[in-house]
Design a protein around this motif. Structure first.
Motif, PDB file in Angstrom:
ATOM      1  N   PRO A 185       0.830  -1.215   0.000  1.00  0.00           N
ATOM      2  CA  PRO A 185       0.000   0.000   0.000  1.00  0.00           C
ATOM      3  C   PRO A 185       0.862   1.262   0.000  1.00  0.00           C
ATOM      4  N   LYS A 186       0.441   2.260  -0.790  1.00  0.00           N
ATOM      5  CA  LYS A 186       1.208   3.494  -0.939  1.00  0.00           C
ATOM      6  C   LYS A 186       0.313   4.711  -0.689  1.00  0.00           C
ATOM      7  N   THR A 187       0.911   5.752  -0.150  1.00  0.00           N
ATOM      8  CA  THR A 187       0.230   7.034   0.010  1.00  0.00           C
ATOM      9  C   THR A 187       1.117   8.112  -0.592  1.00  0.00           C
ATOM     10  N   ASP A 188       0.588   8.826  -1.575  1.00  0.00           N
ATOM     11  CA  ASP A 188       1.344   9.893  -2.234  1.00  0.00           C
ATOM     12  C   ASP A 188       1.187  11.193  -1.450  1.00  0.00           C
ATOM     13  N   LEU A 189       2.320  11.785  -1.071  1.00  0.00           N
ATOM     14  CA  LEU A 189       2.324  13.000  -0.268  1.00  0.00           C
ATOM     15  C   LEU A 189       3.143  14.088  -0.965  1.00  0.00           C
ATOM     16  N   VAL A 190       2.834  15.330  -0.673  1.00  0.00           N
ATOM     17  CA  VAL A 190       3.620  16.438  -1.187  1.00  0.00           C
ATOM     18  C   VAL A 190       3.749  17.495  -0.101  1.00  0.00           C
ATOM     19  N   PHE A 191       4.958  17.997   0.061  1.00  0.00           N
ATOM     20  CA  PHE A 191       5.200  19.115   0.981  1.00  0.00           C
ATOM     21  C   PHE A 191       5.260  20.392   0.167  1.00  0.00           C
ATOM     22  N   ASP A 192       4.365  21.325   0.462  1.00  0.00           N
ATOM     23  CA  ASP A 192       4.316  22.618  -0.207  1.00  0.00           C
ATOM     24  C   ASP A 192       5.140  23.597   0.634  1.00  0.00           C
ATOM     25  N   LYS A 193       6.297  23.985   0.119  1.00  0.00           N
ATOM     26  CA  LYS A 193       7.195  24.849   0.886  1.00  0.00           C
ATOM     27  C   LYS A 193       6.611  26.250   1.079  1.00  0.00           C
ATOM     28  N   GLN A 194       5.849  26.715   0.099  1.00  0.00           N
ATOM     29  CA  GLN A 194       5.287  28.063   0.192  1.00  0.00           C
ATOM     30  C   GLN A 194       4.228  28.134   1.287  1.00  0.00           C
ATOM     31  N   GLU A 195       3.417  27.092   1.387  1.00  0.00           N
ATOM     32  CA  GLU A 195       2.368  27.047   2.395  1.00  0.00           C
ATOM     33  C   GLU A 195       2.836  26.389   3.691  1.00  0.00           C
ATOM     34  N   ASN A 196       3.980  25.704   3.620  1.00  0.00           N
ATOM     35  CA  ASN A 196       4.498  24.956   4.767  1.00  0.00           C
ATOM     36  C   ASN A 196       3.471  23.932   5.253  1.00  0.00           C
ATOM     37  N   ARG A 197       2.889  23.216   4.290  1.00  0.00           N
ATOM     38  CA  ARG A 197       1.871  22.215   4.595  1.00  0.00           C
ATOM     39  C   ARG A 197       2.113  20.953   3.778  1.00  0.00           C
ATOM     40  N   ILE A 198       1.568  19.851   4.275  1.00  0.00           N
ATOM     41  CA  ILE A 198       1.680  18.557   3.598  1.00  0.00           C
ATOM     42  C   ILE A 198       0.290  18.138   3.129  1.00  0.00           C
ATOM     43  N   TYR A 199       0.217  17.586   1.920  1.00  0.00           N
ATOM     44  CA  TYR A 199      -1.041  17.123   1.344  1.00  0.00           C
ATOM     45  C   TYR A 199      -0.875  15.707   0.791  1.00  0.00           C
ATOM     46  N   GLN A 200      -1.984  14.996   0.659  1.00  0.00           N
ATOM     47  CA  GLN A 200      -2.048  13.876  -0.267  1.00  0.00           C
ATOM     48  C   GLN A 200      -2.347  14.470  -1.638  1.00  0.00           C
ATOM     49  N   TYR A 201      -1.741  13.922  -2.678  1.00  0.00           N
ATOM     50  CA  TYR A 201      -1.876  14.594  -3.963  1.00  0.00           C
ATOM     51  C   TYR A 201      -2.260  13.633  -5.085  1.00  0.00           C
ATOM     52  N   THR A 202      -2.802  14.237  -6.124  1.00  0.00           N
ATOM     53  CA  THR A 202      -3.034  13.570  -7.406  1.00  0.00           C
ATOM     54  C   THR A 202      -2.560  14.516  -8.501  1.00  0.00           C
ATOM     55  N   VAL A 203      -1.845  13.989  -9.503  1.00  0.00           N
ATOM     56  CA  VAL A 203      -1.344  14.789 -10.617  1.00  0.00           C
ATOM     57  C   VAL A 203      -1.925  14.247 -11.920  1.00  0.00           C
ATOM     58  N   TYR A 204      -2.410  15.156 -12.774  1.00  0.00           N
ATOM     59  CA  TYR A 204      -2.984  14.766 -14.063  1.00  0.00           C
ATOM     60  C   TYR A 204      -2.198  15.414 -15.198  1.00  0.00           C
ATOM     61  N   ASN A 205      -2.098  14.681 -16.305  1.00  0.00           N
ATOM     62  CA  ASN A 205      -1.490  15.195 -17.533  1.00  0.00           C
ATOM     63  C   ASN A 205      -2.577  15.851 -18.371  1.00  0.00           C
ATOM     64  N   LYS A 206      -2.458  17.155 -18.624  1.00  0.00           N
ATOM     65  CA  LYS A 206      -3.514  17.864 -19.350  1.00  0.00           C
ATOM     66  C   LYS A 206      -3.584  17.445 -20.819  1.00  0.00           C
ATOM     67  N   ASP A 207      -2.487  16.877 -21.373  1.00  0.00           N
ATOM     68  CA  ASP A 207      -2.491  16.427 -22.761  1.00  0.00           C
ATOM     69  C   ASP A 207      -3.141  15.054 -22.930  1.00  0.00           C
ATOM     70  N   PHE A 208      -3.324  14.361 -21.819  1.00  0.00           N
ATOM     71  CA  PHE A 208      -3.881  13.010 -21.841  1.00  0.00           C
ATOM     72  C   PHE A 208      -4.557  12.860 -20.484  1.00  0.00           C
ATOM     73  N   ASN A 209      -5.860  12.994 -20.451  1.00  0.00           N
ATOM     74  CA  ASN A 209      -6.574  13.060 -19.165  1.00  0.00           C
ATOM     75  C   ASN A 209      -6.360  11.768 -18.378  1.00  0.00           C
TER      76      ASN A 209
END
Length: 384
Positions: free
Chosen positions: A299-323
């Motif tokens: 099992p995996k959990t994708d996380l991202v640390f936003d340095k500007q907001e100083n916060r951590i999120y679970q994230y999803t990333v989409y390719n706009k050229d291929f939904n």
């Protein structure tokens, strides 16, 4: 083989950089791998630069699209089972050179785990895992020398560290108890080893081995323990709670801390850095459990640390050229310039085009594809 030990300075009081690098000047980040963080969505092209390279299909250049390394003007791919090393032009996608030295001879390899490009010296380093060696060839495929690393080591990742060394990852497994150091520098000339010492109390393996009936199964996270970023390296020793940054001069600084302590967890949850940009640090938490009978992965959990907001999120990333969702932000980074790549199969793109699911440059590329063509390589780089 002469083995020396490189003792790297560990500065526990904070991050100090001689070169004034922004990554090394920031305060220590703490990530709770058990926390249920809020969710955030990204469009890939908003945070990264994307490059599409359709690989031209010919009888001599047929590939499944396993990218090994990216140079300024060329791509290095491999067909691992067949032993092919294929060099393509990065601009045109034309095949330039096909090399195959698979075999059991002194100048050959049994299996290609990695192939690393050293453009400055015009050399290819082919990591032959089963033989615990790296074969060195010139750009025409001519044999130059053999670099033998320690027997029994499972070197799953190598990188072009500097003009004289490769940076290697030795993955610790239950049957590989001699692996005391996860990282070492290997001389490009004579194979001399310099161990990188990262402190830990007791070695913890990320590998699961289980016997089910007459079959023995194994599984491990696919994440790399090494993340190149600019001219620095993020080193993740799974046996400790601190993730370190190593500079080009061999200095070692704490970069990130995970909680709770990995030594208190059963099963363990490991934290692996992936793509690091000027604003975002993409991470992945991986739980050390899997159901072999159901063929389920860890099992995996994708996380991202936003340095500007100083916060951590679970994230999803989409390719706009291929939904389509991007699942490689925490995969093995190619080098300091290229974050990661995605192999886009020709038949998938042709079908998506017919259904009107493509946009931008990928839509244009798909109009010229046949279903049996070589794949399109999508190279993803941090924005300048």
């Amino acid at each position: 083989m002469k083995k020396t030990c490189m003792i790297l300075a560990v500065i526990l009081s904070g991050l100090i950089s001689c070169g004034g690098d922004k990554l090394a000047q920031e305060s220590l980040i703490t990530v709770d791998v058990t926390e249920n963080y809020p969710k955030k969505e990204f469009i890939l092209q908003d945070i990264m630069d994307v490059e599409y390279i359709p690989l031209v299909s010919t009888d001599s250049f047929i590939t499944r699209g396993k990218l090994m390394d990216v140079g300024k003007n060329i791509l290095i791919l491999s067909n691992t089972r067949e032993g092919d090393i294929l060099i393509f032009d990065r601009t045109t996608g034309q095949g330039l050179k096909a090399i195959n030295h698979r075999g059991q001879g002194a100048e050959e390899y049994l299996m290609l785990i990695n192939v690393i490009l050293d453009e400055a010296n015009g050399e290819l380093f082919a990591n032959d895992g089963p033989s615990s060696k790296i074969q060195v060839y010139d750009m025409d495929g001519n044999f130059k020398r053999t670099l033998q690393y320690r027997k029994g080591a499972f070197v799953s990742n190598i990188y072009n560290y500097d003009k004289d060394h490769l940076l290697c990852q030795d993955t610790y497994a239950p049957e590989n108890t001699d692996s005391k150091h996860s990282f070492f520098l290997l001389s490009k000339q004579d194979g001399t080893i310099e161990n990188i010492q990262i402190p830990y109390e007791e070695k913890i393996s990320t590998v699961i081995v289980k016997k089910v009936g007459d079959m023995v199964y194994g599984n491990a996270p696919r994440n790399s323990l090494i993340t190149p970023v600019q001219d620095k390296w993020i080193l993740t020793e799974p046996s400790t709670d601190t993730i370190y940054m190593s500079g080009s001069h061999g200095d070692l600084h704490p970069f990130m801390v995970r909680t709770p302590s990995v030594r208190t967890m059963d099963p363990e949850i490991f934290l692996f850095p992936g793509v690091l940009t000027s604003r975002y640090y993409f991470l992945q938490a991986v739980k050390k459990e899997c159901d072999f009978e159901k063929n389920q992965d860890m099992p995996k959990t994708d996380l991202v640390f936003d340095k500007q907001e100083n916060r951590i999120y679970q994230y999803t990333v989409y390719n706009k050229d291929f939904n389509k969702r991007i699942e490689d932000m925490s995969a093995r980074c190619i080098n300091g310039e290229t974050a990661f790549y995605v192999t886009l199969e020709a038949n998938e793109l042709v079908e998506a085009y017919k259904k009107g699911r493509l946009d931008g440059p990928l839509k244009v590329i798909a109009t010229k594809l046949n279903e049996e063509d070589n794949p399109v390589i999508m190279i993803v780089k941090p924005k300048k």
